[in-house]
Design a protein around this motif. Structure first.
Motif, PDB file in Angstrom:
ATOM      1  N   UNK A   6      47.750  73.409  31.837  1.00 39.82           N
ATOM      2  CA  UNK A   6      46.891  73.344  32.818  1.00 39.82           C
ATOM      3  C   UNK A   6      47.843  74.105  34.056  1.00 39.82           C
ATOM      4  N   UNK A   7      47.299  75.124  34.512  1.00 40.78           N
ATOM      5  CA  UNK A   7      47.914  75.839  35.616  1.00 40.78           C
ATOM      6  C   UNK A   7      47.725  75.267  37.082  1.00 40.78           C
ATOM      7  N   UNK A   8      48.692  75.636  38.008  1.00 43.12           N
ATOM      8  CA  UNK A   8      48.728  74.948  39.151  1.00 43.12           C
ATOM      9  C   UNK A   8      49.111  76.265  40.045  1.00 43.12           C
ATOM     10  N   UNK A   9      48.707  76.272  41.472  1.00 44.27           N
ATOM     11  CA  UNK A   9      49.168  77.196  42.268  1.00 44.27           C
ATOM     12  C   UNK A   9      50.867  77.063  42.353  1.00 44.27           C
ATOM     13  N   UNK A  10      51.421  78.381  42.637  1.00 53.46           N
ATOM     14  CA  UNK A  10      52.886  78.203  42.671  1.00 53.46           C
ATOM     15  C   UNK A  10      53.397  79.069  43.636  1.00 53.46           C
ATOM     16  N   UNK A  11      54.753  78.882  44.239  1.00 51.42           N
ATOM     17  CA  UNK A  11      55.207  79.709  45.280  1.00 51.42           C
ATOM     18  C   UNK A  11      56.034  80.797  44.427  1.00 51.42           C
ATOM     19  N   UNK A  12      56.384  81.875  45.009  1.00 51.85           N
ATOM     20  CA  UNK A  12      57.007  82.819  44.488  1.00 51.85           C
ATOM     21  C   UNK A  12      58.000  83.409  45.546  1.00 51.85           C
ATOM     22  N   UNK A  13      59.279  83.764  44.889  1.00 49.23           N
ATOM     23  CA  UNK A  13      60.345  84.575  45.827  1.00 49.23           C
ATOM     24  C   UNK A  13      61.101  85.707  44.771  1.00 49.23           C
ATOM     25  N   UNK A  14      61.707  86.668  45.500  1.00 51.63           N
ATOM     26  CA  UNK A  14      62.322  87.561  44.914  1.00 51.63           C
ATOM     27  C   UNK A  14      63.917  87.389  45.088  1.00 51.63           C
ATOM     28  N   UNK A  15      64.621  87.274  43.884  1.00 50.13           N
ATOM     29  CA  UNK A  15      66.075  86.820  43.841  1.00 50.13           C
ATOM     30  C   UNK A  15      66.684  87.939  42.629  1.00 50.13           C
ATOM     31  N   UNK A  16      67.752  88.650  43.604  1.00 55.25           N
ATOM     32  CA  UNK A  16      68.180  89.604  42.638  1.00 55.25           C
ATOM     33  C   UNK A  16      67.466  90.525  41.599  1.00 55.25           C
ATOM     34  N   UNK A  17      66.336  90.922  42.213  1.00 57.46           N
ATOM     35  CA  UNK A  17      65.257  91.786  41.629  1.00 57.46           C
ATOM     36  C   UNK A  17      64.425  91.002  40.353  1.00 57.46           C
ATOM     37  N   UNK A  18      64.595  89.593  40.276  1.00 58.57           N
ATOM     38  CA  UNK A  18      63.994  88.840  39.690  1.00 58.57           C
ATOM     39  C   UNK A  18      62.719  88.081  40.607  1.00 58.57           C
ATOM     40  N   UNK A  19      61.717  87.552  39.830  1.00 59.85           N
ATOM     41  CA  UNK A  19      60.820  86.882  40.592  1.00 59.85           C
ATOM     42  C   UNK A  19      61.041  85.230  40.152  1.00 59.85           C
ATOM     43  N   UNK A  20      61.104  84.225  41.330  1.00 59.33           N
ATOM     44  CA  UNK A  20      61.351  83.038  40.789  1.00 59.33           C
ATOM     45  C   UNK A  20      60.199  82.105  41.349  1.00 59.33           C
TER      46      UNK A  20
END
Length: 690
Positions: free
Chosen positions: A633-647
């Motif tokens: 089951x998918x839930x909304x998530x937050x996202x950030x850029x860290x060292x050219x990765x997505x967290x």
């Protein structure tokens, strides 16, 4: 008795022999001039582009055993002999891009000269309506952004396009209808917009001529474009392909029947549309005096294909007679018919009151003003001439849209839904319109068919619109299709793989480049649904096939139109793949895509390819990421850029397993690389739903 010397007899014999030899020689020469039966497919014609630096296949037909010589102005010569079936083929070596040249094809004393030939780069553009959509667009609801300027500045002699006429066939055909057109303001409006912008970009960056063979048809599924030999091995299509084989004789009989009727060409001439302003028994169909005794009845609104008429493209007259209130006589009235697919002209009491005859207006509601001078008594006759050019057609809106009312008094409207009379007066096959005299009951003798072919029938578009082009020398294919396969994502992965392999085999090029478009967002009647997102993911996963590439259109969709107007970016993004992979250009290729991911402290760290110049997240639409746990089951998530990765993380999922992005029918792009090329929608799940 007079005696003739032996010498004189010998001279007389020699004279007779010479006369015989002369007569025989003249007979042979005459036969060579008239009986070679030399023919070329339409793709080998003036203004064509041949792929540079290859042994280009050129073929045609002639009388069995005829010697054929193909010679070019650049010096290449090849010879062949027509086989028992009359077909011949040569491989003509081409040189570096250039021209214009001529090519001579000779059989005995018969010679065909092909003029204004260029050598350059040849691409096949195919798919459904988003590839078919012309540079002039389908205004007013579906324009091409910047089309006026693009058409006005389209004077590029080095860009040519051959547009294949729509056609279906249960058997492989030998030829298509079409002609090579040189890009100019007079012609470019009818070019595929996506293919034109692709060609313009490649032409500008490489400096060599570009030829596009454009073969597409709106609303068509992938299976229609695959050969029967390949498609029949798929369990979902084996039975349908076999049915098609059994229908060959019926189709041939039907086509022979059609040939007995008057025929009009409906091929575009530059930017001129032959179906605009055409008279199709207008006096007969609109006259109040027409005898309707042999007309049939139908309930409207409805798509033609959902009625007893069945699969049909052509011209239909619809008529309805009603009585209006006496108080309406002498008043201006408003006639509302809802949308009509594709074109209409409408009459009231024998007087024309409106019409939308141009292509692309199938979604526009028809609302026509009826002047008071046409409203002279209670008898009120409505006659509508509809031309359905492809796919579904007819007066197909909602019941409440069909109405008649006095101007400014919509509350007094009379419903026009219900029974109408109709008559078929013309059928479209390819670029031909066959006309049926409506004063005669000609359809009574129409041959019956157990299987009526249409553009959705498996293999029929390959047979009619691809096979006749095989094995023309190509650099690659650009493909924009998939909307009609939404809801069949897993099957689509099989179909797409079959199609690419099938075309590579037939065009005799295992490394034929195949670049395609991931579908743009659209509501699909459920903006938050995921059916088209699943299809987009199926498209993304097909990139494992060698020599393929995909572009994203997640940032340039239109939720209100399945035909987004920004075709310039589509064409130019496809061109990036060609420029990098085929022409060695060092430019950014495509948007970022997931490469690897790992779970670290309850968060997903996502590594992306094509992100050498960094990543960019749009704050406006950043809520496009979701994560799921073991329950799926998918839930909304937050996202950030860290060292050219997505967290990526979600407070609702403590142990994330998968991440997905832009996974809605109506998704909006928020993830780009540093070159501002958008990421496609994606999911890291092992399996996807349909």
């Amino acid at each position: 008795m007079r005696k003739i010397s032996l010498k004189n007899r010998m001279n007389h014999f020699r004279l007779l022999r010479r006369t015989f030899v002369l007569i025989f020689s003249l007979f042979v020469m005459y036969s060579c001039k008239t009986d070679s039966e030399l023919k070329l497919p339409s793709v080998f014609s003036n203004n064509m582009v041949l792929q540079q630096n290859i042994d280009a296949a050129i073929w045609g037909y002639a009388k069995s055993g005829t010697e054929i010589t193909v010679s070019s102005q650049w010096g290449a010569v090849s010879k062949a002999k027509a086989g028992e079936d009359g077909k011949w083929m040569v491989e003509l070596p081409t040189v570096e891009a250039g021209g214009p040249y001529f090519i001579d094809v000779e059989a005995g004393e018969t010679k065909i000269r092909i003029e204004n030939v260029l050598l350059g780069e040849v691409w096949l553009a195919s798919g459904q309506s988003n590839m078919e959509m012309p540079l002039r667009g389908w205004p007013p609801l579906e324009p091409i952004y910047g089309s006026d300027e693009a058409i006005a500045t389209s004077d590029y002699p080095g860009i040519r396009m051959f547009t294949v006429a729509r056609n279906v066939s249960s058997t492989i055909l030998n030829d298509v209808e079409g002609e090579w057109m040189v890009s100019s303001p007079e012609t470019a409006g009818g070019f595929s917009a996506t293919a034109y912008f692709f060609a313009r970009k490649v032409h500008a960056e490489t400096g060599v001529p570009v030829g596009i063979i454009h073969s597409s048809w709106g609303g068509t599924p992938a299976e229609s474009w695959i050969s029967g030999k390949t498609l029949r091995v798929d369990r979902d299509f084996t039975e349908r392909v076999e049915m098609l084989q059994q229908a060959k004789e019926e189709e041939q009989e039907y086509n022979m029947w059609l040939q007995g009727f008057p025929e009009k060409s409906i091929a575009m001439t530059g930017n001129l549309d032959p179906l605009v302003g055409i008279d199709l028994y207008d006096d007969y169909g609109s006259s109040p005096d027409t005898d309707l005794s042999d007309w049939s009845a139908i309930n409207l609104p409805a798509l033609i294909e959902d009625t007893e008429i069945g699969d049909f493209d052509g011209v239909i007259w619809f008529r309805k007679k009603i009585e209006i209130p006496e108080s309406w006589i002498g008043k201006n009235l408003v006639l509302s018919l809802g949308p009509i697919d594709d074109r209409d002209v409408t009459w009231v009491n024998g007087n024309r009151v409106g019409g939308m005859e141009e292509d692309g207006l199938y979604q526009v509601e028809r609302i026509y003003n009826v002047p008071s001078e046409y409203v002279t008594d209670r008898d009120f006759l409505i006659a509508v001439r509809v031309i359905d050019t492809q796919g579904g057609g007819g007066i197909y809106g909602k019941e409440e849209q069909l109405k008649l009312f006095p101007e400014g008094e919509i509350e007094r409207a009379i419903s026009l839904a219900g029974e109408w009379n109709y008559k078929l007066v013309g059928e479209i096959q390819g670029l031909s319109l066959y006309l049926f005299d409506p004063a005669k009951d000609v359809l009574a003798n129409r041959p019956e068919r157990t299987l009526v072919l249409n553009s959705h029938t498996p293999t029929v578009l390959y047979n009619a619109m691809i096979a006749p082009l095989v094995p023309y020398g190509l650099k690659g294919v650009i493909w924009y299709q998939g909307e009609t396969n939404v809801g069949r994502a897993n099957q689509y992965m099989r179909l797409k793989s079959m199609l690419i392999t099938d075309w590579r085999n037939h065009f005799k090029n295992d490394e034929l480049s195949f670049y395609y478009v991931q579908l743009a967002p659209w509501h699909y009647n459920d903006v938050d649904g995921v059916a088209s997102a699943n299809l987009r993911e199926a498209q993304r996963r097909m990139q494992f096939i060698p020599h393929t590439g995909m572009i994203s259109t997640l940032d340039i969709g239109d939720l209100e139109s399945i035909h987004p107007g920004n075709k310039k970016d589509v064409g130019e993004r496809l061109a990036r793949w060609a420029l990098v992979k085929n022409y060695g250009k060092n430019i950014p290729l495509t948007g970022p895509e997931p490469a690897n991911f790992s779970v670290v402290n309850g968060k997903i760290e996502l590594e992306l390819s094509h992100a050498e110049n960094g990543l960019f997240l749009s704050e406006e639409n950043c809520g496009q990421f979701e994560v799921s746990g073991v329950d799926g089951v998918f839930y909304p998530a937050t996202v950030a850029i860290k060292n050219n990765l997505l967290v990526v993380e979600s407070s609702q999922v403590s142990e994330p397993v998968n991440v997905r992005y832009g996974y809605r029918n109506g998704a909006k792009a928020s993830l780009f690389n540093g070159d501002m090329l958008p990421a496609p929608s994606f999911s890291t799940e092992d399996e996807i739903e349909n």
